[in-house]
Design an enzyme around this catalytic site. Structure first.
Site, PDB file in Angstrom:
ATOM      1  N   CYS A   2       0.838  -1.189   0.000  1.00 33.47           N
ATOM      2  CA  CYS A   2       0.000   0.000   0.000  1.00 33.47           C
ATOM      3  C   CYS A   2       0.885   1.255   0.000  1.00 33.47           C
ATOM      4  O   CYS A   2       1.951   1.277   0.607  1.00 33.47           O
ATOM      5  CB  CYS A   2      -0.954   0.112   1.185  1.00 33.47           C
ATOM      6  N   ARG A  27       3.791  -0.229  -4.868  1.00 32.30           N
ATOM      7  CA  ARG A  27       3.555  -0.813  -3.550  1.00 32.30           C
ATOM      8  C   ARG A  27       2.249  -1.593  -3.464  1.00 32.30           C
ATOM      9  O   ARG A  27       1.993  -2.298  -2.485  1.00 32.30           O
ATOM     10  CB  ARG A  27       3.537   0.296  -2.485  1.00 32.30           C
ATOM     11  N   TRP A  76      -2.896  -2.659  -1.645  1.00 31.74           N
ATOM     12  CA  TRP A  76      -2.647  -4.088  -1.875  1.00 31.74           C
ATOM     13  C   TRP A  76      -3.436  -4.778  -0.766  1.00 31.74           C
ATOM     14  O   TRP A  76      -3.087  -4.681   0.409  1.00 31.74           O
ATOM     15  CB  TRP A  76      -1.156  -4.392  -1.764  1.00 31.74           C
ATOM     16  N   ASN A 102      -1.404   1.905   5.775  1.00 29.90           N
ATOM     17  CA  ASN A 102      -0.607   0.848   5.162  1.00 29.90           C
ATOM     18  C   ASN A 102      -0.196  -0.090   6.282  1.00 29.90           C
ATOM     19  O   ASN A 102       0.435   0.336   7.241  1.00 29.90           O
ATOM     20  CB  ASN A 102       0.616   1.503   4.493  1.00 29.90           C
ATOM     21  N   GLY A 103      -0.587  -1.373   6.189  1.00 32.07           N
ATOM     22  CA  GLY A 103      -0.224  -2.325   7.237  1.00 32.07           C
ATOM     23  C   GLY A 103      -1.410  -3.184   7.631  1.00 32.07           C
ATOM     24  O   GLY A 103      -2.405  -3.246   6.910  1.00 32.07           O
ATOM     25  N   GLU A 491      16.317 -17.626 -10.509  1.00 32.28           N
ATOM     26  CA  GLU A 491      15.925 -16.233 -10.733  1.00 32.28           C
ATOM     27  C   GLU A 491      15.286 -16.070 -12.129  1.00 32.28           C
ATOM     28  O   GLU A 491      14.296 -15.349 -12.283  1.00 32.28           O
ATOM     29  CB  GLU A 491      17.153 -15.321 -10.561  1.00 32.28           C
ATOM     30  N   LYS A 495      11.520 -14.654 -12.720  1.00 29.41           N
ATOM     31  CA  LYS A 495      11.231 -13.478 -13.569  1.00 29.41           C
ATOM     32  C   LYS A 495      10.124 -13.808 -14.559  1.00 29.41           C
ATOM     33  O   LYS A 495       9.212 -13.024 -14.768  1.00 29.41           O
ATOM     34  CB  LYS A 495      12.462 -13.035 -14.372  1.00 29.41           C
ATOM     35  N   GLU A 498       6.650 -14.256 -12.700  1.00 26.27           N
ATOM     36  CA  GLU A 498       5.984 -13.100 -12.085  1.00 26.27           C
ATOM     37  C   GLU A 498       5.466 -12.096 -13.085  1.00 26.27           C
ATOM     38  O   GLU A 498       4.474 -11.431 -12.820  1.00 26.27           O
ATOM     39  CB  GLU A 498       6.843 -12.455 -10.998  1.00 26.27           C
ATOM     40  N   HIS A 514      16.120 -36.369 -11.592  1.00 30.61           N
ATOM     41  CA  HIS A 514      15.424 -36.880 -10.409  1.00 30.61           C
ATOM     42  C   HIS A 514      13.957 -36.466 -10.388  1.00 30.61           C
ATOM     43  O   HIS A 514      13.344 -36.418  -9.327  1.00 30.61           O
ATOM     44  CB  HIS A 514      16.151 -36.416  -9.140  1.00 30.61           C
ATOM     45  N   LYS A 613       5.681  -4.317  -4.799  1.00 25.63           N
ATOM     46  CA  LYS A 613       7.140  -4.192  -4.789  1.00 25.63           C
ATOM     47  C   LYS A 613       7.746  -4.517  -3.429  1.00 25.63           C
ATOM     48  O   LYS A 613       8.714  -5.246  -3.333  1.00 25.63           O
ATOM     49  CB  LYS A 613       7.527  -2.774  -5.215  1.00 25.63           C
TER      50      LYS A 613
HETATM   51  C1  AGP Z   1      11.431 -10.079  -7.376  1.00 23.86           C
HETATM   52  O1  AGP Z   1      11.285  -9.782  -8.695  1.00 23.86           O
HETATM   53  C2  AGP Z   1      10.289  -9.796  -6.508  1.00 23.86           C
HETATM   54  N1  AGP Z   1       9.779  -8.499  -6.654  1.00 23.86           N
HETATM   55  C3  AGP Z   1      10.409 -10.274  -5.073  1.00 23.86           C
HETATM   56  O2  AGP Z   1      10.735 -11.631  -5.081  1.00 23.86           O
HETATM   57  C4  AGP Z   1      11.400  -9.522  -4.135  1.00 23.86           C
HETATM   58  O3  AGP Z   1      12.715  -9.805  -4.501  1.00 23.86           O
HETATM   59  C5  AGP Z   1      11.120  -9.930  -2.690  1.00 23.86           C
HETATM   60  O4  AGP Z   1       9.818  -9.547  -2.345  1.00 23.86           O
HETATM   61  C6  AGP Z   1      12.113  -9.357  -1.720  1.00 23.86           C
HETATM   62  O5  AGP Z   1      12.061  -7.963  -1.707  1.00 23.86           O
HETATM   63  P1  AGP Z   1      13.204  -7.089  -1.049  1.00 23.86           P
HETATM   64  O6  AGP Z   1      14.455  -7.359  -1.817  1.00 23.86           O
HETATM   65  O7  AGP Z   1      12.734  -5.685  -1.199  1.00 23.86           O
HETATM   66  O8  AGP Z   1      13.329  -7.517   0.379  1.00 23.86           O
END
Ligand code: AGP
Length: 618
Positions: A2, A27, A76, A102-103, A491, A495, A498, A514, A613
């Site tokens: 948020c 956010r 969010w 926010n929270g 990774e 990518k 997501e 396996h 984010k």
């Molecule tokens: C990665 O593309 C994501 N946005 C997510 O996995 C992110 O890396 C994770 O939420 C950790 O965030 P931070 O590095 O801000 O702690």
């Protein structure tokens, strides 16, 4: 999660609040809302959807845009589905008080039931509406001002919050507070205006003076007056520190790129150079990192290093495990912060915990740090956002200096995290003599070349785009890598998942036999990292096994490679470097590939569904 954007001053609040929300949309973006006060009326607009949907509504309600006080929110969802009613801001029952939050208020249900017995009626399913009515109830009962009512109400809530509250009966002030979720106050010239936001990006063009509230602090912001900050629980007065913002407007705009993600991918040569600055002294064959030098004894005498992080940052941590164990011979364990914090881990004062986080606000990572500290561990942070909660909670650390990362999918944050972690591994390896001078110096010289090599590598964009066009309709993909590049496979898969919503899995290449090998058929693209050092022949064998089952191979190879080129369906070349440094290069094609596939599938690259984010809730 948020975003909060608010303004009180002499300008029209609407454009400041709305533009601020757009910058904070990373956010959370499932609903948005704002309230503008014109001296008489509280003008509320809110909707399910994005800030652009909110603008469409307010465009039709032109009159709702006038006024010098405003508070906005991009959400969010935690409590209550994303719909118009659950969107913020929320009013108290009298209609005098309004809040953005926010929270999560964890004990909201108990408070809600209590308030219902006192005649309160709730419109939404949110914890936030409960909080604003609790504040109103306290204000009425105690006969106190808004600030006191907020303070007293917050002493009886459990959970996390960043809030901004406005009372139309006291229209020259805003009250803000934080516990676990960030809040920044931009202080305008001669205190004639104030900006309140989840980070400083909404007000960077108006003021460079910012106050960041600490946990358990609240502030009363009054036009023409110094911001009054106090501790919520013990009521002690805090002298607020005004920080000078380093952020510039260009850094938080798209700069001609279609998406932030693409801009951030292309910023990596500069970002890595910025990460090097003052640390990588290639001419002198030296690494300077005062945060390591000042604590060298601790690092060299540690029983082990435990790395805690989430998501992409966790992948960077996994690269660091390979690097630190290989270069410095110090045992390393890598933990998901969310598991670590709840599994009663064995931690002693001989352990060093490295917490990695782009945002510096991830709730699980923050909680893992607090746990490690409570058990006596020394905690080192690797963060991007300067002044973030994690940067402040750790004993010391290193910033990655990647600059603001706005795209939800992490790109430059990942490569700069690996850069810092490689410098740490090299520094420790040199200090404890696990690396000879010759090997150390060779690494330094090769490391120095990385930004230029990334720049060159980015020229493959069109080639990667053509590969993306071939595989964009795949429903499942495998990513394989070994050694230093196993985390890069994870990774790469993350990518793709997501931002394109294509199912993808990353595996150590040898693990394929396996289980995952059962998935392989002629429709399955398999992205394999087959750079010419470290386990090259083994990876070639893995590729042969895939070909024998008709899988499609897209291989990332070292330039000049001929062996894999003969077998693979497509190859993407990276410049030659040391095996340990390849993650800084092999990552790039996978970022571009995911980006192009998502664009071709018409997905929202910068704001993928269901994500945010910074994950400030557990
Ligand atoms: C990665 O593309 C994501 N946005 C997510 O996995 C992110 O890396 C994770 O939420 C950790 O965030 P931070 O590095 O801000 O702690």
């Amino acid at each position: 999660m948020c975003g909060i954007s608010a303004y009180i001053g002499y300008r029209e609040a609407y454009p400041i609040v709305v533009n601020g929300l757009k910058r904070l949309e990373y956010r959370g973006y499932d609903s948005a809302g704002l309230v503008i006060y014109d001296g008489k009326k509280m003008q509320l607009s809110k909707t399910k959807g994005k800030v652009s949907d909110l603008e469409l509504i307010t465009d039709k309600e032109e009159g709702r845009k006038k006024g010098n006080i405003g508070m906005g929110h991009t959400r969010w969802a935690t409590h209550g589905v994303p719909n118009d009613i659950n969107s913020h801001p929320h009013f108290s029952q009298s209609g005098d008080l309004v809040i953005v939050h926010n929270g999560i208020i964890e004990n909201y249900d108990t408070i809600r039931k209590e308030l219902i017995t006192r005649g309160y009626v709730f419109e939404s399913d949110t914890d936030t509406e409960v909080l604003i009515n609790l504040i109103e109830e306290v204000k009425l009962n105690e006969g106190c001002k808004l600030g006191k009512a907020v303070q007293l109400a917050l002493t009886s809530v459990v959970g996390a919050y960043a809030i901004a509250v406005f009372d139309k009966t006291k229209p020259d002030e805003l009250v803000v507070a934080r516990l676990g979720s960030p809040i920044a106050i931009g202080v305008g010239k001669e205190k004639k205006e104030f900006f309140i936001a989840s980070d400083a990006s909404p007000f960077v063009e108006y003021t460079k003076n910012a106050i960041y509230l600490e946990d358990e602090e609240m502030a009363i912001i009054k036009i023409g007056k110094k911001v009054k900050v106090r501790k919520i629980h013990d009521d002690s007065i805090v002298d607020p520190i005004i920080q000078k913002l380093q952020m510039s407007l260009e850094q938080i705009e798209k700069g001609g790129y279609d998406h932030f993600m693409l801009k951030e991918i292309h910023e990596q040569p500069k970002a890595i150079t910025d990460t090097f600055r003052g640390r990588m002294l290639a001419k002198e064959n030296m690494i300077k990192m005062s945060s390591i030098e000042d604590n060298l004894d601790k690092f060299l005498n540690a029983d082990r290093i435990i790395i805690v992080a989430c998501g992409t940052s966790w992948h960077a941590g996994l690269v660091a495990e390979y690097l630190i164990e290989d270069m410095a011979r110090i045992p390393v364990e890598v933990e998901y912060a969310s598991e670590f914090r709840y599994r009663n881990p064995i931690i002693t004062d001989k352990d060093i915990v490295i917490a990695i986080s782009q945002s510096g606000e991830t709730a699980d990572t923050l909680a893992a740090i607090k746990l490690a500290k409570s058990k006596g561990a020394f905690v080192y942070g690797v963060c991007n956002v300067v002044g973030s909660s994690i940067a402040r909670e750790t004993h010391t650390g290193a910033y990655t200096h990647a600059g603001p990362e706005i795209g939800v999918a992490s790109t430059k944050a990942f490569t700069t995290q690996i850069t810092v972690l490689t410098l740490i591994a090299l520094k420790l390896g040199q200090a404890n003599k696990s690396l000879s001078d010759e090997v150390f110096e060779n690494y330094i010289q090769k490391m120095e070349l990385i930004p230029k090599q990334v720049e060159k590598l980015l020229e493959i964009d069109e080639h990667v785009k053509s590969i993306a066009a071939v595989y964009k309709d795949a429903t499942n993909c495998l990513y394989l890598g070994r050694g230093f590049n196993f985390p890069v496979a994870l990774e790469g898969a993350l990518k793709l998942k997501e931002i394109s919503y294509i199912h993808a899995e990353g595996y150590p290449a040898a693990e394929m036999k396996h289980g995952p090998i059962a998935l392989i058929d002629e429709n399955m693209p398999i992205f394999v990292i087959a750079t010419n050092k470290g386990h090259y022949e083994k990876v070639v064998s893995n590729i042969q096994e895939i070909k024998a089952r008709s899988g499609k191979i897209i291989a990332v190879v070292t330039e000049g490679d001929t062996q894999v080129r003969d077998i693979a369906d497509h190859v993407i070349e990276i410049p030659d470097t040391e095996d340990a440094l390849t993650p800084l290069l092999t990552t790039i094609p996978f970022q571009l590939l995911s980006y192009h596939i998502a664009v071709m599938l018409n997905k929202n690259v910068d704001q993928p569904r269901n994500l945010a984010k910074s994950v400030t809730v557990e």
